[in-house]
Design an enzyme around this catalytic site. Structure first.
Site, PDB file in Angstrom:
ATOM      1  N   PRO A   2     -14.151  68.991  83.517  1.00 42.20           N
ATOM      2  CA  PRO A   2     -13.912  68.138  84.669  1.00 42.20           C
ATOM      3  C   PRO A   2     -14.127  66.661  84.371  1.00 42.20           C
ATOM      4  O   PRO A   2     -15.184  66.260  83.910  1.00 42.20           O
ATOM      5  CB  PRO A   2     -14.914  68.630  85.712  1.00 42.20           C
ATOM      6  CG  PRO A   2     -15.743  69.656  85.068  1.00 42.20           C
ATOM      7  CD  PRO A   2     -15.293  69.888  83.693  1.00 42.20           C
ATOM      8  N   GLU A   3     -13.106  65.885  84.613  1.00 39.90           N
ATOM      9  CA  GLU A   3     -13.196  64.432  84.506  1.00 39.90           C
ATOM     10  C   GLU A   3     -12.985  63.871  85.912  1.00 39.90           C
ATOM     11  O   GLU A   3     -12.957  64.632  86.877  1.00 39.90           O
ATOM     12  CB  GLU A   3     -12.126  63.914  83.528  1.00 39.90           C
ATOM     13  CG  GLU A   3     -12.192  64.607  82.163  1.00 39.90           C
ATOM     14  CD  GLU A   3     -11.101  64.160  81.202  1.00 39.90           C
ATOM     15  OE1 GLU A   3     -10.650  63.015  81.330  1.00 39.90           O
ATOM     16  OE2 GLU A   3     -10.705  64.953  80.343  1.00 39.90           O
ATOM     17  N   ARG A 110     -21.043  77.950  80.583  1.00 37.75           N
ATOM     18  CA  ARG A 110     -21.788  77.367  79.465  1.00 37.75           C
ATOM     19  C   ARG A 110     -23.213  76.937  79.830  1.00 37.75           C
ATOM     20  O   ARG A 110     -23.983  76.563  78.947  1.00 37.75           O
ATOM     21  CB  ARG A 110     -21.026  76.166  78.909  1.00 37.75           C
ATOM     22  CG  ARG A 110     -19.760  76.538  78.183  1.00 37.75           C
ATOM     23  CD  ARG A 110     -20.059  77.029  76.788  1.00 37.75           C
ATOM     24  NE  ARG A 110     -18.825  77.454  76.141  1.00 37.75           N
ATOM     25  CZ  ARG A 110     -18.402  78.715  76.129  1.00 37.75           C
ATOM     26  NH1 ARG A 110     -19.106  79.651  76.706  1.00 37.75           N
ATOM     27  NH2 ARG A 110     -17.278  79.034  75.534  1.00 37.75           N
TER      28      ARG A 110
END
Length: 271
Positions: A2-3, A110
């Site tokens: 996600p940016e 993660r």
DNA sequence: AGTTTGACCCGGACGC
DNA sequence: TGCGTCCGGGTCAAAC
């Protein structure tokens, strides 16, 4: 990964879904996600309402009644809103019960994402190392001139530097450099004024398109509604095989330790 | 002091 | 099927 556009999409979705909902209960299933103790996290947030939804760089800011919840999704963090009868999934790590019977679940394969609480008045200090927002007036040619003049590092690496400009990550850095026909390895101090104008406008153009598309679906990223591919920005170089402009095979190299895709024909290297 | 490098956080993917 | 190794990316700390 996600940016800016993905973070904005998640935020917009959550605002529509849970604005003014109250947290009635919290459970942390994987503790390192939350930077303070579970007890204090629960004590400070239980009973609070989600009042406003803001973003700073890649950080999500949930402004509650008395405190701000800051969340960074890192690589694969996601939020899901589910009825509390739906069983938790393997990678749900933080669960917020809401006053309407639904749950806000933070899911992260993660486990790289982080959450913290900040006092509202501390915000300025907490984000002082973040550069300007890409759409702000502060991100202009003079600022770039000043920042880039002695920077020998590759322009791609500088784009990823959150203290230069906030919110750009690996995918959009590649896309922006493709849009401005610039080789990612070009030393940042070789950009002239026109290049900087181009950089600013390309960055805004690409981000705007991505936000409109609702982010980019790559790897496992989905918005908090679980929308997976319906809205999707089509990428031009990142992870692509051939250049959509000239058909040349896209090359993959490492720049600043990051996987970097570029077209050797369309993107010019200034040495 | 500015810049660069590497460790860290993990589990999925892949090779043998 | 199982085991070992590598990979990814933002951030931070340590080294240069």
């Amino acid at each position: 990964m996600p940016e800016f556009p993905e973070v904005q999409t998640v935020l917009d979705t959550l605002e529509r879904q849970i604005k003014d909902r109250q947290i009635t209960k919290i459970k942390i299933l994987y503790k390192p996600i939350v930077s303070c103790s579970e007890t204090s996290f629960r004590k400070k947030l239980t009973g609070q309402h989600f009042r406003s939804f803001r973003r700073r760089g890649k950080y999500l800011l949930f402004e509650m009644d008395d405190i701000t919840l800051v969340s960074h999704l890192r690589m694969e963090g996601k939020y899901f809103i589910m009825d509390d009868s739906v069983p938790l999934s393997k990678h749900d790590h933080v669960v917020f019960w809401l006053d309407d019977g639904r749950q806000l679940r933070y899911n992260d394969v993660r486990k790289f994402g982080r959450m913290e609480l900040i006092e509202k008045q501390d915000e300025y200090d907490d984000f002082k190392d973040l550069g300007p927002e890409p759409f702000s007036k502060a991100f202009n040619v003079n600022y770039c001139k000043d920042y880039l003049k002695d920077k020998k590092a590759p322009i791609k690496q500088v784009l990823l530097d959150q203290s230069f400009v906030a919110g750009i990550g690996n995918i959009y850095a590649d896309e922006i450099l493709f849009a401005m026909n610039t080789d990612p390895r070009t030393p940042a101090n070789r950009l002239d004024e026109d290049d900087m104008k181009e950089l600013i406008s390309s960055a805004r153009k690409i981000l705007k398109k991505a936000i409109k598309a609702g982010g980019t679906t790559i790897r496992s990223y989905t918005s908090s509604l679980g929308v997976t591919g319906r809205f999707q920005l089509s990428l031009k170089v990142h992870t692509m095989e051939t250049c959509p402009v000239c058909g040349t095979k896209i090359r993959k190299i490492t720049v600043g330790g990051r996987g970097t895709y570029y077209c050797e024909k369309c993107q010019i290297l200034k040495k």
